[in-house]
Design an enzyme around this catalytic site. Structure first.
Site, PDB file in Angstrom:
ATOM      1  N   GLU A 209      -5.330  37.962 -27.736  1.00 31.13           N
ATOM      2  CA  GLU A 209      -4.535  37.782 -26.520  1.00 31.13           C
ATOM      3  C   GLU A 209      -3.256  38.586 -26.698  1.00 31.13           C
ATOM      4  O   GLU A 209      -2.330  38.164 -27.391  1.00 31.13           O
ATOM      5  CB  GLU A 209      -4.240  36.294 -26.296  1.00 31.13           C
ATOM      6  N   CYS A 243       4.109  37.010 -21.987  1.00 33.56           N
ATOM      7  CA  CYS A 243       3.143  38.118 -22.029  1.00 33.56           C
ATOM      8  C   CYS A 243       2.586  38.466 -20.654  1.00 33.56           C
ATOM      9  O   CYS A 243       2.170  39.599 -20.426  1.00 33.56           O
ATOM     10  CB  CYS A 243       2.005  37.802 -22.997  1.00 33.56           C
TER      11      CYS A 243
END
Length: 457
Positions: A209, A243
């Site tokens: 991720e 993110c």
């Protein structure tokens, strides 16, 4: 217990079959849920100490989402873990087929500092539901959160089942030198490449991720006031250290000036004056990242914000206008409270532009034009995103969250999380009271033609 010995104990525990019963997994999820509720105050204090998050943000973006994931897994693990029948072609003759999720075994979870509790406990929840043993390595950049995570895990589970390893690069290196059955990593692209390289030595499956420069499109049909409000929320949440935050806005030239003015108003409305003194405005994680972000700011293009104080590691929400693709702020993921604004004139221009950029973790589009929305989602490569909003895709359990290409591989949350930590076995079962002889030598062409006809049905 050193890392090698710890992993050995976990392998023994897994081989004992203790983690396989679904009832055991659900009991462990319930135990973790109750323990997190017990230490909610300490969790909030820890993320406040590490990142300056207020109590509301601590619950909304950390503890609350973890509890939601645990609750989801408690309700659905039994269904996900059972056999699922699948269609068997008539040509397979008197048999049945099913698929069955099986845990990978001993997994390593490496989590980041920006959402230290959420991005550690959510994959732990999924890995427990799937039936694995787990070694967790939280970030050294969020020490207070790492300590409360360690406290909760040690209270809930024996080390041979779930264990926390704290420390820095040396511990990371030693962990990656071990042979795990699966590695789950959240963090930067640079470290993701290193992990993928180490995992290749043992052919270990990974979920990565990562991040990237997430575009946020505002076209001429967008509701500008609402777009500005939601973009300011998503961009400056956790001081931009998210993110999936919009990395930059690319705005249609016809509405750019209006949009910039609305963004300024929203920053003032949401954060007020003297923002560096606002207790609800967080801080940059450390001096290294503070200096990196400050180095991306071109003072000549700042139209809002720009204030900073290294003594408290705070940077005010900063908007840069008239930005070009050659500016320093556009050469790397910002991961901070700086919003560059660029312009475009046609969607074709956008599609051509994005085709030559790394694939982003998220894409956001603000528009009332369904045709352009649909074409953008179809033509652009990205992990996930929102239409007329930002960030909120990560709060849903009903679909997976993950990247593509440079922004990662694999996904989790809800069933996708269970699947991420499982291997799906494909099983075909034949009856023993009959054995169809045609497949054995010598072969008969007439029977072969008959069977070929059956397979084509």
């Amino acid at each position: 217990m050193n890392i090698e010995e710890l992993l050995k104990k976990q392998k023994e525990f897994y081989r004992s079959g203790a983690t396989l019963p679904v009832k055991f997994r659900i009991q462990m999820l319930l135990k973790l849920y109750k323990c997190i509720r017990k230490y909610e105050k300490e969790i909030n204090e820890a993320v406040k100490k590490d990142l300056g998050k207020c109590e509301f943000d601590g619950f909304m973006c950390e503890t609350g989402l973890v509890l939601m994931e645990l609750n989801y897994m408690i309700r659905h693990t039994f269904s996900y873990a059972k056999k699922h029948r699948v269609y068997t072609p008539i040509g397979q003759c008197i048999g049945s087929s099913y698929k069955k999720a099986s845990p990978y075994g001993n997994v390593l979870i490496m989590s980041p500092w920006n959402y230290p509790f959420l991005l550690t406990m959510t994959p732990i929840s999924d890995a427990i539901a799937a039936g694995n043993t787990i070694i967790v390595k939280p970030s050294a950049y969020s020490p207070a959160s790492s300590e409360v995570i360690k406290k909760i895990i040690e209270e809930c589970f024996p080390a041979q089942y779930v264990a926390v390893v704290t420390g820095g690069r040396e511990e990371n290196k030693e962990l990656l030198n071990q042979k795990f059955d699966m590695i789950f990593f959240t963090g930067s692209q640079a470290v993701g490449k290193e992990i993928l390289h180490k995992a290749a030595d043992n052919l270990t499956p990974v979920v990565l991720e990562l991040g990237g420069k997430n575009p946020c499109i505002v076209d001429s049909t967008a509701k500008i006031k609402l777009a500005a409000k939601r973009i300011v929320f998503g961009k400056f949440l956790n001081c931009g250290q998210t993110c999936v935050a919009p990395d930059y806005v690319i705005c249609h030239s016809s509405v750019k000036e209006e949009f910039v003015e609305e963004v300024k108003k929203q920053i003032d409305k949401q954060f007020g004056d003297n923002i560096l003194d606002n207790d609800e405005w967080g801080k940059i994680v450390n001096e290294k990242h503070f200096n990196r972000i400050c180095n991306l700011i071109d003072e000549s293009k700042v139209v809002c914000g720009g204030e900073k104080d290294i003594n408290i590691l705070k940077i005010a929400p900063t908007v840069m206008d008239n930005v070009t693709w050659d500016d320093k702020v556009m050469q790397e993921e910002i991961f901070g409270p700086v919003l560059p604004i660029l312009t475009f004139d046609t969607y074709e221009e956008l599609y051509s532009l994005f085709a030559n950029k790394p694939k982003s973790l998220a894409l956001y589009i603000f528009s009332e034009d369904k045709k352009n929305i649909d074409r953008t989602i179809e033509k652009c490569a990205f992990g996930g995103g929102c239409i007329n909003d930002t960030i909120m895709q990560i709060a849903l359990n009903s679909f997976g969250f993950g990247g593509v290409g440079e922004s990662g591989m694999g996904s989790y949350h809800g069933k996708a999380g269970f699947d991420a930590f499982s291997h799906e076995k494909s099983i075909h079962k034949k009856v023993t009271w009959f054995d169809f002889p045609v497949r054995y030598n010598p072969h008969n062409n007439k029977v072969f033609n008959f069977l070929a006809h059956l397979y084509m049905r």
